[in-house]
Design a protein around this motif. Structure first.
Motif, PDB file in Angstrom:
ATOM      1  N   ALA A 107       5.822   3.681   2.127  1.00 56.46           N
ATOM      2  CA  ALA A 107       6.442   4.808   2.836  1.00 56.46           C
ATOM      3  C   ALA A 107       7.112   4.326   4.121  1.00 56.46           C
ATOM      4  CB  ALA A 107       5.399   5.876   3.133  1.00 56.46           C
ATOM      5  N   ARG A 108       6.507   3.366   4.793  1.00 57.58           N
ATOM      6  CA  ARG A 108       7.050   2.868   6.055  1.00 57.58           C
ATOM      7  C   ARG A 108       8.270   1.970   5.822  1.00 57.58           C
ATOM      8  NH1 ARG A 108       2.998  -0.103   7.506  1.00 57.58           N
ATOM      9  NH2 ARG A 108       3.943  -2.001   6.722  1.00 57.58           N
ATOM     10  N   SER A 137       9.219   7.434   1.298  1.00 56.68           N
ATOM     11  CA  SER A 137       7.987   7.977   0.725  1.00 56.68           C
ATOM     12  C   SER A 137       8.172   8.492  -0.692  1.00 56.68           C
ATOM     13  CB  SER A 137       7.430   9.090   1.615  1.00 56.68           C
ATOM     14  OG  SER A 137       8.380  10.126   1.730  1.00 56.68           O
ATOM     15  N   GLU A 138       9.401   8.550  -1.191  1.00 57.50           N
ATOM     16  CA  GLU A 138       9.644   9.028  -2.549  1.00 57.50           C
ATOM     17  C   GLU A 138      10.346   8.011  -3.426  1.00 57.50           C
ATOM     18  OE1 GLU A 138      11.883  12.254  -1.104  1.00 57.50           O
ATOM     19  OE2 GLU A 138      10.262  13.694  -1.341  1.00 57.50           O
ATOM     20  N   VAL A 139      11.291   7.275  -2.871  1.00 59.68           N
ATOM     21  CA  VAL A 139      12.093   6.351  -3.666  1.00 59.68           C
ATOM     22  C   VAL A 139      12.060   4.969  -3.036  1.00 59.68           C
ATOM     23  CG1 VAL A 139      14.379   5.868  -4.615  1.00 59.68           C
ATOM     24  CG2 VAL A 139      13.631   8.245  -4.325  1.00 59.68           C
ATOM     25  N   VAL A 140      11.609   3.977  -3.798  1.00 60.38           N
ATOM     26  CA  VAL A 140      11.614   2.594  -3.355  1.00 60.38           C
ATOM     27  C   VAL A 140      12.885   1.965  -3.910  1.00 60.38           C
ATOM     28  CG1 VAL A 140      10.404   0.397  -3.411  1.00 60.38           C
ATOM     29  CG2 VAL A 140       9.102   2.536  -3.382  1.00 60.38           C
ATOM     30  N   VAL A 141      13.783   1.585  -3.006  1.00 59.80           N
ATOM     31  CA  VAL A 141      15.073   1.025  -3.396  1.00 59.80           C
ATOM     32  C   VAL A 141      15.059  -0.462  -3.098  1.00 59.80           C
ATOM     33  CG1 VAL A 141      17.555   1.116  -3.007  1.00 59.80           C
ATOM     34  CG2 VAL A 141      16.203   3.218  -2.878  1.00 59.80           C
ATOM     35  N   THR A 189       0.872  -1.172   0.000  1.00 62.94           N
ATOM     36  CA  THR A 189       0.000   0.000   0.000  1.00 62.94           C
ATOM     37  C   THR A 189       0.909   1.223   0.000  1.00 62.94           C
ATOM     38  OG1 THR A 189      -0.063   0.165   2.411  1.00 62.94           O
ATOM     39  CG2 THR A 189      -1.744  -1.240   1.356  1.00 62.94           C
ATOM     40  N   LEU A 190       0.362   2.385  -0.262  1.00 61.22           N
ATOM     41  CA  LEU A 190       1.172   3.604  -0.184  1.00 61.22           C
ATOM     42  C   LEU A 190       1.775   3.751   1.207  1.00 61.22           C
ATOM     43  CD1 LEU A 190      -0.989   6.116  -2.246  1.00 61.22           C
ATOM     44  CD2 LEU A 190       1.327   5.322  -2.793  1.00 61.22           C
TER      45      LEU A 190
END
Length: 155
Positions: A10-11, A15-19, A5-6
Protein backbone atom coordinates in the motif's frame (compact mmCIF):
# COMPACT_ATOMS: atom_id res chain seq x y z
CA UNK A 1 15.26 -10.54 -0.92
CA UNK A 2 12.48 -8.04 -0.33
CA UNK A 3 9.44 -9.38 1.49
CA UNK A 4 6.22 -7.56 0.68
CA UNK A 5 3.58 -6.98 3.33
CA UNK A 6 0.11 -5.53 2.79
CA UNK A 7 1.41 -2.35 4.39
CA UNK A 8 4.52 -2.08 2.20
CA UNK A 9 2.48 -2.75 -0.94
CA UNK A 10 0.00 0.00 0.00
CA UNK A 11 2.86 2.38 0.80
CA UNK A 12 5.14 1.62 -2.17
CA UNK A 13 2.51 1.05 -4.84
CA UNK A 14 -1.20 1.54 -4.28
CA UNK A 15 -3.65 -0.02 -1.89
CA UNK A 16 -5.65 -1.50 -4.78
CA UNK A 17 -3.42 -1.85 -7.84
CA UNK A 18 0.23 -2.89 -7.85
CA UNK A 19 1.76 -1.54 -11.05
CA UNK A 20 5.20 -2.93 -12.01
CA UNK A 21 8.00 -0.46 -12.64
CA UNK A 22 7.62 -0.68 -16.43
CA UNK A 23 4.50 1.48 -16.16
CA UNK A 24 5.73 3.91 -13.45
CA UNK A 25 4.36 6.40 -13.01
CA UNK A 26 1.14 4.69 -14.06
CA UNK A 27 0.96 5.59 -17.74
CA UNK A 28 -2.70 4.89 -18.33
CA UNK A 29 -5.25 7.46 -19.26
CA UNK A 30 -7.74 8.28 -16.55
CA UNK A 31 -10.51 6.07 -17.95
CA UNK A 32 -8.21 3.03 -18.11
CA UNK A 33 -6.74 3.73 -14.65
CA UNK A 34 -10.20 4.01 -13.11
CA UNK A 35 -11.25 0.80 -14.83
CA UNK A 36 -8.18 -1.06 -13.50
CA UNK A 37 -9.02 0.20 -10.00
CA UNK A 38 -12.62 -0.98 -10.48
CA UNK A 39 -11.34 -4.44 -11.44
CA UNK A 40 -9.46 -4.56 -8.14
CA UNK A 41 -12.37 -3.22 -6.11
CA UNK A 42 -14.88 -5.63 -7.67
CA UNK A 43 -13.27 -8.55 -5.85
CA UNK A 44 -12.54 -12.11 -6.92
CA UNK A 45 -16.16 -13.01 -7.63
CA UNK A 46 -16.03 -11.11 -10.92
CA UNK A 47 -12.58 -12.27 -12.02
CA UNK A 48 -12.62 -13.99 -15.35
CA UNK A 49 -9.99 -16.69 -15.62
CA UNK A 50 -8.40 -17.56 -18.90
CA UNK A 51 -8.91 -21.31 -18.72
CA UNK A 52 -7.98 -22.46 -22.19
CA UNK A 53 -4.30 -21.60 -21.94
CA UNK A 54 -2.43 -24.39 -20.19
CA UNK A 55 0.07 -22.80 -17.87
CA UNK A 56 2.18 -25.03 -15.66
CA UNK A 57 0.76 -28.14 -14.05
CA UNK A 58 -1.05 -29.22 -10.93
CA UNK A 59 -2.89 -26.76 -8.70
CA UNK A 60 -0.89 -23.83 -10.11
CA UNK A 61 -2.02 -24.32 -13.70
CA UNK A 62 -4.32 -21.90 -15.49
CA UNK A 63 -4.00 -19.16 -12.94
CA UNK A 64 -3.99 -16.14 -15.25
CA UNK A 65 -6.87 -13.79 -14.57
CA UNK A 66 -8.16 -11.57 -17.32
CA UNK A 67 -10.72 -8.81 -17.20
CA UNK A 68 -11.80 -7.07 -20.36
CA UNK A 69 -13.50 -3.82 -21.14
CA UNK A 70 -14.64 -2.78 -24.57
CA UNK A 71 -15.85 0.68 -25.48
CA UNK A 72 -16.87 1.93 -28.92
CA UNK A 73 -13.67 2.36 -30.96
CA UNK A 74 -11.64 1.43 -27.87
CA UNK A 75 -10.85 -1.72 -25.95
CA UNK A 76 -8.54 -2.35 -23.06
CA UNK A 77 -7.57 -5.57 -21.31
CA UNK A 78 -5.64 -6.09 -18.11
CA UNK A 79 -3.97 -9.37 -17.17
CA UNK A 80 -3.33 -9.66 -13.46
CA UNK A 81 -2.97 -11.74 -10.32
CA UNK A 82 -5.30 -11.19 -7.39
CA UNK A 83 -3.31 -10.50 -4.22
CA UNK A 84 -6.20 -9.75 -1.86
CA UNK A 85 -9.95 -9.24 -2.06
CA UNK A 86 -9.52 -5.71 -3.39
CA UNK A 87 -5.90 -5.73 -4.63
CA UNK A 88 -4.40 -6.88 -7.94
CA UNK A 89 -0.87 -7.13 -9.38
CA UNK A 90 -0.82 -6.08 -13.04
CA UNK A 91 1.02 -8.52 -15.36
CA UNK A 92 0.08 -7.17 -18.77
CA UNK A 93 -2.05 -4.68 -20.61
CA UNK A 94 -3.37 -4.86 -24.12
CA UNK A 95 -6.32 -5.01 -26.41
CA UNK A 96 -8.11 -7.58 -28.49
CA UNK A 97 -7.50 -7.72 -32.21
CA UNK A 98 -9.97 -9.13 -34.73
CA UNK A 99 -12.09 -10.83 -32.06
CA UNK A 100 -12.21 -11.23 -28.30
CA UNK A 101 -9.99 -14.35 -28.36
CA UNK A 102 -6.92 -12.68 -29.91
CA UNK A 103 -4.96 -10.10 -27.94
CA UNK A 104 -1.84 -8.03 -28.31
CA UNK A 105 -0.33 -7.65 -24.85
CA UNK A 106 2.57 -5.73 -23.38
CA UNK A 107 3.88 -7.74 -20.42
CA UNK A 108 5.43 -6.33 -17.25
CA UNK A 109 8.88 -7.58 -18.33
CA UNK A 110 8.73 -5.29 -21.40
CA UNK A 111 7.92 -8.01 -23.95
CA UNK A 112 5.03 -7.63 -26.33
CA UNK A 113 3.24 -10.63 -27.80
CA UNK A 114 0.04 -11.83 -29.39
CA UNK A 115 -1.94 -14.51 -27.65
CA UNK A 116 -4.89 -16.51 -28.87
CA UNK A 117 -7.11 -17.68 -26.05
CA UNK A 118 -8.66 -20.53 -28.00
CA UNK A 119 -5.27 -22.24 -28.43
CA UNK A 120 -3.70 -24.19 -25.63
CA UNK A 121 -0.14 -23.18 -24.83
CA UNK A 122 2.02 -25.79 -23.07
CA UNK A 123 3.87 -23.09 -21.14
CA UNK A 124 3.38 -19.46 -20.34
CA UNK A 125 6.21 -18.17 -18.20
CA UNK A 126 5.11 -14.59 -18.74
CA UNK A 127 1.87 -15.39 -16.94
CA UNK A 128 3.60 -16.74 -13.86
CA UNK A 129 6.11 -13.99 -13.17
CA UNK A 130 6.17 -11.80 -10.12
CA UNK A 131 7.06 -8.54 -11.87
CA UNK A 132 7.82 -6.63 -8.68
CA UNK A 133 10.34 -9.17 -7.40
CA UNK A 134 10.76 -10.31 -3.84
CA UNK A 135 8.17 -12.50 -2.19
CA UNK A 136 4.91 -11.94 -0.39
CA UNK A 137 5.13 -12.35 3.36
CA UNK A 138 1.43 -13.02 3.62
CA UNK A 139 -0.97 -15.48 2.06
CA UNK A 140 -2.37 -14.01 -1.16
CA UNK A 141 -5.39 -15.17 -3.16
CA UNK A 142 -3.05 -16.50 -5.84
CA UNK A 143 -1.52 -19.98 -5.47
CA UNK A 144 1.55 -19.15 -7.59
CA UNK A 145 2.51 -16.26 -5.34
CA UNK A 146 1.77 -18.44 -2.30
CA UNK A 147 4.02 -21.20 -3.67
CA UNK A 148 6.83 -18.65 -4.12
CA UNK A 149 6.32 -17.56 -0.52
CA UNK A 150 6.52 -21.10 0.77
CA UNK A 151 9.58 -22.01 -1.29
CA UNK A 152 11.45 -18.86 -0.20
CA UNK A 153 10.66 -19.47 3.49
CA UNK A 154 12.02 -23.03 3.27
CA UNK A 155 15.46 -21.81 2.10
Amino acid sequence: MKTHTLESIARDFNSEVVVPILWHPPRFDRADWMWIKNVAQAGPELDGRVTDIKIGSGPHARRLNCMHRTQPRRNFTVFYRRIADTMILVLGIGSHNTNDKQYTVQWADGNKSRIVLSKTAPSGEQYLVNPIGGCFGFRTLDPVLNAERLSSSIK
